[in-house]
Write an enzyme that holds these catalytic residues in place. Structure first.
Site, PDB file in Angstrom:
ATOM      1  N   GLU A   6     -64.590 -18.829 -30.754  1.00 26.44           N
ATOM      2  CA  GLU A   6     -63.922 -18.381 -31.968  1.00 26.44           C
ATOM      3  C   GLU A   6     -64.892 -18.520 -33.134  1.00 26.44           C
ATOM      4  OE1 GLU A   6     -60.048 -19.680 -33.097  1.00 26.44           O
ATOM      5  OE2 GLU A   6     -59.159 -19.295 -31.139  1.00 26.44           O
ATOM      6  N   HIS A  12     -60.508 -15.853 -38.815  1.00 22.44           N
ATOM      7  CA  HIS A  12     -61.051 -16.396 -37.572  1.00 22.44           C
ATOM      8  C   HIS A  12     -60.788 -15.396 -36.468  1.00 22.44           C
ATOM      9  CE1 HIS A  12     -56.903 -17.793 -36.945  1.00 22.44           C
ATOM     10  NE2 HIS A  12     -57.190 -17.979 -35.675  1.00 22.44           N
ATOM     11  N   HIS A  26     -60.015 -14.310 -32.291  1.00 16.77           N
ATOM     12  CA  HIS A  26     -59.419 -14.618 -30.982  1.00 16.77           C
ATOM     13  C   HIS A  26     -60.131 -13.731 -29.961  1.00 16.77           C
ATOM     14  CE1 HIS A  26     -55.288 -15.984 -32.838  1.00 16.77           C
ATOM     15  NE2 HIS A  26     -56.242 -16.891 -32.986  1.00 16.77           N
ATOM     16  N   ASP A  71     -52.411 -21.843 -34.591  1.00 18.70           N
ATOM     17  CA  ASP A  71     -52.657 -21.439 -35.983  1.00 18.70           C
ATOM     18  C   ASP A  71     -51.486 -21.822 -36.879  1.00 18.70           C
ATOM     19  OD1 ASP A  71     -55.076 -20.292 -35.249  1.00 18.70           O
ATOM     20  OD2 ASP A  71     -54.156 -18.342 -34.865  1.00 18.70           O
TER      21      ASP A  71
END
Ligand SMILES: [Zn+2]
Length: 133
Positions: free
Chosen positions: A24, A78, A80, A91
């Protein structure tokens, strides 16, 4: 709610999440009035494929940069690399700043970005408007 960004900044994020994959990747978006003016890339100190933790030193430096440039923190992004396309249960647990969360995921091999607003563990979509310039 919406977040506006230039194609150039979209590309910076996209290249970063691609480079970090399968880990990530994460970073901060600085700007004013829902307009992204700067993408700040932060190391994912967790070095994980399923979660991120921003390197605290880099994060602090980024906050200082944002402040000294009279900008605001207006988003966090961010990735995935292995999905899901939306914010994960992790999250929801770990959201720390009241700003839109941008999640990068892959759809048929191509990176896509979606924005989410999380409040009291409720998720709503934030429209991302990418402007060519
Ligand atoms: Zn996530």
């Amino acid at each position: 709610m919406e977040l506006n960004l230039k194609r150039k900044d979209w590309n910076i994020m996209c290249a970063h999440v691609q480079a970090q994959s399968p880990l990530e990747a994460c970073g901060l978006l600085a700007g004013k009035n829902n307009w992204v003016e700067k993408v700040l890339l932060i190391e994912n100190q967790a070095r994980s494929q399923v979660r991120f933790r921003m390197n605290p030193k880099e994060q602090l430096d980024a906050f200082h940069w944002i402040e000294s440039n009279q900008l605001d923190l207006i988003g966090i992004f961010h990735s995935h690399p292995a999905g899901p396309e939306t914010v994960s249960a992790t999250d929801l647990e770990e959201v720390t700043y009241a700003v839109p969360q941008i999640v990068w995921s892959r759809l048929k091999g191509k990176w896509i970005a979606r924005g989410f607003w999380i409040e009291d563990k409720q998720v709503s979509e934030v429209e991302l408007k990418v402007v060519d310039s």
